[in-house]
Scaffold this active site. Structure first.
Site, PDB file in Angstrom:
ATOM      1  CD  GLU A   2      12.211   3.614   9.514  1.00  0.00           C
ATOM      2  OE1 GLU A   2      12.058   4.706  10.106  1.00  0.00           O
ATOM      3  OE2 GLU A   2      12.510   3.488   8.318  1.00  0.00           O
ATOM      4  CB  CYS A  35      12.037   8.407   9.823  1.00  0.00           C
ATOM      5  SG  CYS A  35      12.911   7.172   8.896  1.00  0.00           S
ATOM      6  CE  LYS A  49      -1.921   3.012   2.017  1.00  0.00           C
ATOM      7  NZ  LYS A  49      -1.765   4.444   1.658  1.00  0.00           N
ATOM      8  CB  SER A  68       3.031   9.213  11.857  1.00  0.00           C
ATOM      9  OG  SER A  68       1.782   8.557  11.705  1.00  0.00           O
ATOM     10  N   GLY A 111       1.445   4.068  13.408  1.00  0.00           N
ATOM     11  CA  GLY A 111       2.141   2.841  13.832  1.00  0.00           C
ATOM     12  C   GLY A 111       1.383   2.145  14.958  1.00  0.00           C
TER      13      GLY A 111
HETATM   14  P1  ADP Z   1       2.410  10.754   7.549  1.00  0.00           P
HETATM   15  O1  ADP Z   1       1.700  11.424   8.677  1.00  0.00           O
HETATM   16  O2  ADP Z   1       3.844  11.048   7.504  1.00  0.00           O
HETATM   17  O3  ADP Z   1       1.721  10.849   6.229  1.00  0.00           O
HETATM   18  P2  ADP Z   1       1.314   8.190   8.067  1.00  0.00           P
HETATM   19  O4  ADP Z   1       1.747   7.296   9.155  1.00  0.00           O
HETATM   20  O5  ADP Z   1      -0.042   8.780   8.146  1.00  0.00           O
HETATM   21  O6  ADP Z   1       2.454   9.240   7.928  1.00  0.00           O
HETATM   22  O7  ADP Z   1       1.414   7.444   6.657  1.00  0.00           O
HETATM   23  C1  ADP Z   1       2.307   6.418   6.346  1.00  0.00           C
HETATM   24  C2  ADP Z   1       1.568   5.350   5.574  1.00  0.00           C
HETATM   25  O8  ADP Z   1       0.553   4.830   6.423  1.00  0.00           O
HETATM   26  C3  ADP Z   1       0.855   5.846   4.319  1.00  0.00           C
HETATM   27  O9  ADP Z   1       0.910   4.837   3.335  1.00  0.00           O
HETATM   28  C4  ADP Z   1      -0.565   6.049   4.807  1.00  0.00           C
HETATM   29  O10 ADP Z   1      -1.517   5.949   3.779  1.00  0.00           O
HETATM   30  C5  ADP Z   1      -0.704   4.887   5.766  1.00  0.00           C
HETATM   31  N1  ADP Z   1      -1.767   5.060   6.778  1.00  0.00           N
HETATM   32  C6  ADP Z   1      -2.239   6.227   7.299  1.00  0.00           C
HETATM   33  N2  ADP Z   1      -3.219   5.978   8.198  1.00  0.00           N
HETATM   34  C7  ADP Z   1      -3.378   4.638   8.251  1.00  0.00           C
HETATM   35  C8  ADP Z   1      -4.216   3.750   9.003  1.00  0.00           C
HETATM   36  N3  ADP Z   1      -5.100   4.197   9.875  1.00  0.00           N
HETATM   37  N4  ADP Z   1      -4.056   2.423   8.806  1.00  0.00           N
HETATM   38  C9  ADP Z   1      -3.144   1.935   7.953  1.00  0.00           C
HETATM   39  N5  ADP Z   1      -2.340   2.713   7.212  1.00  0.00           N
HETATM   40  C10 ADP Z   1      -2.439   4.045   7.347  1.00  0.00           C
END
Ligand code: ADP
Length: 479
Positions: A250, A284, A175, A229, A233
């Site tokens: 990570e 990061c 994804k 983030s 995570g």
């Molecule tokens: P940032 O805030 O730096 O965009 P995220 O942690 O939101 O970092 O995003 C990192 C990845 O996690 C992206 O591929 C994002 O689409 C995905 N992501 C964001 N929210 C969710 C969630 N609730 N469940 C699974 N994946 C997610």
């Protein structure tokens, strides 16, 4: 660049629209223009992708390891042959300077080669139980691995976890981040052309709360690798906990660069600047906190501010020193920190907002002095080109400041005193310590965070075991 729209998911060796034909836009951060519409996958598409990966798994797992290695190497060669095209696409989607995109695509090729080389070396042990027994371990693939990838180094992050997952005999569902899905998708077609069996690499573009959440919670995913983030995570780790699935996280960082008065001053300013301005601070492991011995603080700050003024910011395609941030949201977040730092009483140095292009998500490189440890800019991950400077008087204070964070990803140490360097390396609470060169190491160096920066390691030999499960076989041998 030829960029068909909509860009479709990549499932079972073909492009596939999301059910209902839903799409979302991906934008060039250098121009704010829409590059393409992209299939907006959700639960149903994730289901289809996981089912296809499951079907492909036995065939891929049962290839002789040298054969599997050969298939991964063929993908690496195909990517190397089209490296410039992928670098240009990455630059369009991320805004990053072309030379940085080139080095990341090159890194992706090297990940694939490195892990292809490991495919026939993932062996177990035999354990002596005495006469009449044979006891051995086998590292089997886990099955279908899920990969949730961030936007800061999109294809490189795919290569980092896909390489060991495929080498170990798994099939993968990826994804990509909604901001940057293009290279992961094009890579699907490249894999097919290079002879990777259909279903081994599946891509479901979409939003985190839709495709990402569906993938993290999917019962058909046997392990999850997540980069992003801390908040997300936690959410994906919870989803994995519910199904008792292993997870590699990570996450963020607030990594310190510690500079002592005896450091090589000609290189140290360049290293510190590189650590925070590369990729517009969106790594990061960006060295976002400069901890510097008081006696050289002013002199180093002066050099860093001069460097900040010299940074040329522009559209990634022009190959500037620094491109834009990834999105309007990220730009507003970083601007928020700049305002907060000033409001909290820190001194903001470096070029002003008028120095960066008006169109695109640009912010100028910034150095904050007068930073107190309790300020938000000293504690929170900014993910932008913003360096916070704090002085220290001695080694003990340097260590205390460095470790005064909820994160523990990386740390840089700059000193010519070898004893001090290793004393500090031992004392720092960080999974990755770099001495006298920032961002040093490479694909063979295990990379992972302590504390809230994550769980597990990527890169290096270690990473293969994120994607295997151990079986112990004990035999009573008939006499
Ligand atoms: P940032 O805030 O730096 O965009 P995220 O942690 O939101 O970092 O995003 C990192 C990845 O996690 C992206 O591929 C994002 O689409 C995905 N992501 C964001 N929210 C969710 C969630 N609730 N469940 C699974 N994946 C997610």
């Amino acid at each position: 660049m030829d960029l068909p729209s909509p860009q479709l998911a990549w499932i079972d060796g073909q492009p596939l629209p999301a059910p209902g034909g839903a799409t979302f836009a991906t934008v060039d951060p250098s121009t704010e223009e829409v590059l393409a519409e992209v299939a907006r996958c959700g639960e149903e598409a994730v289901d289809t992708a996981v089912a296809g990966a499951r079907r492909a798994f036995p065939g891929w797992r049962d290839l002789a390891p040298p054969e599997r290695a050969g298939r991964i190497r063929a993908v690496a060669r195909a990517l190397a042959g089209r490296a410039e095209e992928f670098a240009r696409l990455e630059t369009l989607d991320t805004g990053k300077p072309l030379s940085l995109a080139r080095s990341e695509v090159d890194g992706t090729v090297r990940y694939l080669d490195y892990y292809a080389g490991l495919a026939d070396k993932i062996h177990g042990e035999s354990i002596p139980l005495g006469p009449g027994y044979l006891n051995y371990t086998v590292h089997e693939p886990v099955g279908v691995t899920g990969h949730i990838v961030p936007w800061n180094a999109p294809l490189n992050m795919v290569g980092r976890s896909l390489g060991p997952a495929l080498a170990a005999g798994n099939t993968a569902v990826v994804k990509p981040a909604e901001q940057t899905p293009l290279t992961a998708l094009r890579f699907g077609a490249l894999c097919r052309e290079a002879g990777l069996p259909d279903g081994v690499y599946q891509v479901v573009p979409g939003f985190g709360t839709e495709a990402g959440a569906a993938l993290a919670a999917h019962p058909g995913i046997d392990s999850l690798t997540f980069t992003g983030s801390v908040a997300t995570g936690r959410a994906v780790a919870r989803a994995c906990a519910d199904r008792i699935r292993p997870v590699v996280l990570e996450l963020g960082g607030k990594s310190p660069q510690l500079v002592f008065a005896d450091a090589d001053f000609d290189t140290v300013a360049a290293e510190v600047a590189k650590g925070i301005f590369t990729n517009t601070g969106q790594f990061c492991d960006a060295g976002s906190r400069l901890l510097v011995e008081e006696s050289v603080r002013e002199a180093l700050v002066e050099r860093l501010v001069a460097r900040a003024h010299a940074v040329d910011c522009g559209p990634g395609g022009d190959d500037p020193d620094m491109g834009p941030l990834i999105s309007a949201e990220q730009r507003d977040r970083v601007r928020g920190f700049l305002a907060r730092g000033e409001a909290e009483g820190a001194r903001r140095l470096g070029p002003g907002p008028e120095s960066v292009p008006r169109r695109g998500y640009f912010v100028p490189p910034t150095v904050f002095t007068g930073v107190r440890p309790d300020m938000a800019i000293a504690r929170e991950e900014i993910f932008g080109p913003v360096l916070c400077v704090q002085g220290f008087r001695d080694e003990a204070e340097a260590i205390a400041l460095a470790n005064d964070t909820s994160y523990g990803l990386a740390a840089g140490i700059h000193t010519r005193d070898i004893d001090r360097a290793h004393r500090l390396a031992a004392a720092l609470e960080a999974g990755y310590v770099m001495i006298n060169e920032y961002f040093t190491g490479g694909i063979g160096s295990p990379f992972g965070g302590w504390k809230e920066s994550g769980i597990g390691h990527e890169r290096g030999l270690e990473a293969v075991h994120n994607y295997t499960r151990l079986k112990n076989v004990v035999v009573r041998v008939a006499r």
